[in-house]
Scaffold this active site. Structure first.
Site, PDB file in Angstrom:
ATOM      1  N   ASP A   1       0.886  -1.166   0.000  1.00 54.08           N
ATOM      2  CA  ASP A   1       0.000   0.000   0.000  1.00 54.08           C
ATOM      3  C   ASP A   1       0.924   1.216   0.000  1.00 54.08           C
ATOM      4  O   ASP A   1       1.653   1.435   0.967  1.00 54.08           O
ATOM      5  CB  ASP A   1      -0.875  -0.053   1.262  1.00 54.08           C
ATOM      6  CG  ASP A   1      -1.744   1.191   1.438  1.00 54.08           C
ATOM      7  OD1 ASP A   1      -1.540   2.182   0.710  1.00 54.08           O
ATOM      8  OD2 ASP A   1      -2.621   1.162   2.326  1.00 54.08           O
TER       9      ASP A   1
ATOM     10  N   LYS B   1      -7.518  -4.951   4.363  1.00 54.30           N
ATOM     11  CA  LYS B   1      -8.010  -4.682   5.723  1.00 54.30           C
ATOM     12  C   LYS B   1      -7.958  -5.910   6.620  1.00 54.30           C
ATOM     13  O   LYS B   1      -8.852  -6.164   7.417  1.00 54.30           O
ATOM     14  CB  LYS B   1      -9.450  -4.124   5.687  1.00 54.30           C
ATOM     15  CG  LYS B   1      -9.619  -2.887   4.816  1.00 54.30           C
ATOM     16  CD  LYS B   1      -8.871  -1.664   5.326  1.00 54.30           C
ATOM     17  CE  LYS B   1      -9.065  -0.462   4.427  1.00 54.30           C
ATOM     18  NZ  LYS B   1      -8.019  -0.344   3.366  1.00 54.30           N
TER      19      LYS B   1
ATOM     20  N   TYR C   1       1.203   1.328  14.992  1.00 53.77           N
ATOM     21  CA  TYR C   1       0.213   0.990  13.989  1.00 53.77           C
ATOM     22  C   TYR C   1       0.446   1.807  12.714  1.00 53.77           C
ATOM     23  O   TYR C   1       0.509   3.027  12.768  1.00 53.77           O
ATOM     24  CB  TYR C   1      -1.213   1.234  14.515  1.00 53.77           C
ATOM     25  CG  TYR C   1      -2.230   0.973  13.443  1.00 53.77           C
ATOM     26  CD1 TYR C   1      -2.417  -0.320  12.969  1.00 53.77           C
ATOM     27  CD2 TYR C   1      -2.955   2.004  12.870  1.00 53.77           C
ATOM     28  CE1 TYR C   1      -3.314  -0.572  11.959  1.00 53.77           C
ATOM     29  CE2 TYR C   1      -3.859   1.760  11.855  1.00 53.77           C
ATOM     30  CZ  TYR C   1      -4.035   0.469  11.401  1.00 53.77           C
ATOM     31  OH  TYR C   1      -4.912   0.217  10.382  1.00 53.77           O
TER      32      TYR C   1
ATOM     33  N   LYS D   1      -2.912  -2.078   8.075  1.00 57.36           N
ATOM     34  CA  LYS D   1      -2.893  -3.531   8.210  1.00 57.36           C
ATOM     35  C   LYS D   1      -2.044  -4.128   7.101  1.00 57.36           C
ATOM     36  O   LYS D   1      -1.783  -3.500   6.086  1.00 57.36           O
ATOM     37  CB  LYS D   1      -4.328  -4.047   8.201  1.00 57.36           C
ATOM     38  CG  LYS D   1      -4.699  -5.050   9.291  1.00 57.36           C
ATOM     39  CD  LYS D   1      -4.108  -4.833  10.644  1.00 57.36           C
ATOM     40  CE  LYS D   1      -4.538  -5.874  11.671  1.00 57.36           C
ATOM     41  NZ  LYS D   1      -3.950  -5.611  12.996  1.00 57.36           N
TER      42      LYS D   1
ATOM     43  N   ARG E   1      -9.218   0.896  11.194  1.00 60.99           N
ATOM     44  CA  ARG E   1      -8.005   1.219  11.949  1.00 60.99           C
ATOM     45  C   ARG E   1      -7.223  -0.032  12.348  1.00 60.99           C
ATOM     46  O   ARG E   1      -6.465  -0.029  13.314  1.00 60.99           O
ATOM     47  CB  ARG E   1      -8.340   2.055  13.194  1.00 60.99           C
ATOM     48  CG  ARG E   1      -8.994   3.376  12.827  1.00 60.99           C
ATOM     49  CD  ARG E   1      -9.583   4.111  14.005  1.00 60.99           C
ATOM     50  NE  ARG E   1     -10.418   5.220  13.533  1.00 60.99           N
ATOM     51  CZ  ARG E   1      -9.941   6.414  13.219  1.00 60.99           C
ATOM     52  NH1 ARG E   1      -8.660   6.671  13.327  1.00 60.99           N
ATOM     53  NH2 ARG E   1     -10.747   7.353  12.782  1.00 60.99           N
TER      54      ARG E   1
END
Ligand code: 13P
Ligand code: 13P
Ligand code: MG
Ligand code: MG
Length: 380
Positions: free
Chosen positions: A11, A133, A229, A232, A266
């Protein structure tokens, strides 16, 4: 001939939040892949996306972990970040490129990698899955169903080549260790580990009778690399099919009843893995940035090249009215889970929230916590 299939994804930015890449990002990748085909570095390549993740599927004869093939993927993702995603101020430009220290292998730097090297059979069907995700452990239930459950895969009972079972290489993502477990003999140990998908994920599956590679999955955990974080992992998976491997229909049926996976909004929630068509453009998430979804691309590998339904265009394997049923079930599961709001198990468990801002909340409240005896005396 010996062929390698390399599936590498990242990504590196998206339009409308974490929705999908810009068309210019995909056409940039297509140009890079076409150049590599012309130069002979790869035999064939295909570019697609799963939600906001760009997926490169490449075939070549250079083996797994090849510095040039990994370098091609790395420079493609880097250039797209710098030349397209950043100038357009796309969301999360360069998101999965966690380090600049490329020195011949893209593993550990952020992008996900799944590679299979094998002697091409007289007919070589292959299915490549890409999910958005979610995390690598999302493949645990489908891979268990495909390669270890006779309730899913009739071939485990009927086909002598499958009857001896499969070996699973299982990674402990926390300790960076791996173990090989053989089904059916060690099935209960295998399920014991795979039942904790946030920690244990399958990296490879081999056919037990001759150790032929059957499946390869990406196992990158971005939060473990970055220590925070960053989105994902959104894994990819390549599976060989038919004639001594599970049939395509068995491989796909492993997704018919959606497993609950971690990721979604998230990266902090559990939701159903919804199988969708990419040709219809359903490989993008909306509702609460989800639910997590998966596409399935079918090819034949012929003389080391990708053969699809029209040139390199893959079969869109979840584009079947049957999978409307799975999507309906997934939608109902998604709505139901959202009624839980920010309560476990809809929200991820405490340990997996470690990389979010939850620890900061606890840190702030720490001075206000009282030992129970002390609290009682305060109350009088
Ligand atoms: P065909 O007889 O159409 O090749 O099918 C065999 C098979 O494996 C079906 O799953
Ligand atoms: P991605 O991992 O697909 O970038 O999604 C991140 C996110 O936070 C979605 O809500
Ligand atoms: Mg993103
Ligand atoms: Mg994504």
């Amino acid at each position: 001939m010996r062929v390698t299939v390399s599936v590498i994804k990242a990504d590196v930015g998206s339009v409308a939040g974490h929705h999908r890449p810009h068309a210019e990002m995909l056409s940039y990748a297509v140009r890079k892949i076409e150049e590599a085909e012309k130069s002979g570095l790869i035999l064939s390549g295909y570019v697609t996306h799963a939600g906001d993740d760009i997926v490169l599927v490449m075939t070549h004869t250079r083996g797994v972990n090849d510095p040039e093939v990994h370098g091609l993927a790395w420079s493609t993702f880097r250039e797209i970040t710098e030349k397209v995603a950043k100038p357009l101020k796309l969301y999360g430009a360069g998101q999965d490129l966690l380090s600049d220290a490329f020195s011949g292998n893209i593993r550990g730097l952020g992008p996900g990698v799944a590679e299979l090297e094998f002697e091409e059979r007289p007919s070589e069907p292959i299915v490549v899955f890409a999910a958005d995700k979610t995390e690598p452990g999302a493949w645990n239930v489908p891979l268990y169903r495909m390669f270890a459950s006779p309730d899913n895969t009739a071939g485990l009972v009927i086909d002598p080549k499958l009857h001896t079972g499969f070996k699973f290489e299982v990674l402990d993502l926390i300790e960076s260790e791996s173990v090989i477990l053989k089904a059916p003999e060690e099935l209960y140990d295998l399920v014991g580990l795979l039942g904790t998908p946030g920690r244990y994920a399958v990296s490879m599956v081999y056919r037990a009778i001759d150790d032929e590679p059957a499946a390869a999955a990406s196992t990158t955990r971005l939060s473990l690399i970055a220590g925070r974080y960053v989105g994902k992992d959104d894994p990819v998976l390549a599976v060989r099919a038919q004639a001594g491997f599970p049939a395509v229909g068995e491989i796909l049926s492993a997704f018919a009843i959606p497993p609950v996976v971690s990721g979604w909004m998230r990266g902090s929630h559990r939701g159903p893995l919804m199988p969708v068509s990419f040709r219809k453009g359903h490989n993008v998430v909306t509702f609460f940035d989800g639910p997590p979804r998966v596409i399935a691309m079918g090819w034949q590998i012929s003389n080391g090249r990708l053969v699809g339904v029209d040139r390199k265009e893959p079969a869109d394997l979840f584009d079947d009215p049957f999978f409307d049923y799975s999507r309906r079930v997934a939608a109902e599961m998604a709505v139901y889970l959202r009624t839980m709001g920010e309560f476990e198990p809809a929200r991820l468990g405490h340990e997996e929230m470690e990389y979010t801002t939850l620890p900061q909340i606890l840190e702030r409240l720490k001075p206000r916590f009282r030992k129970l005896e002390e609290a009682a005396s305060h109350r009088g």
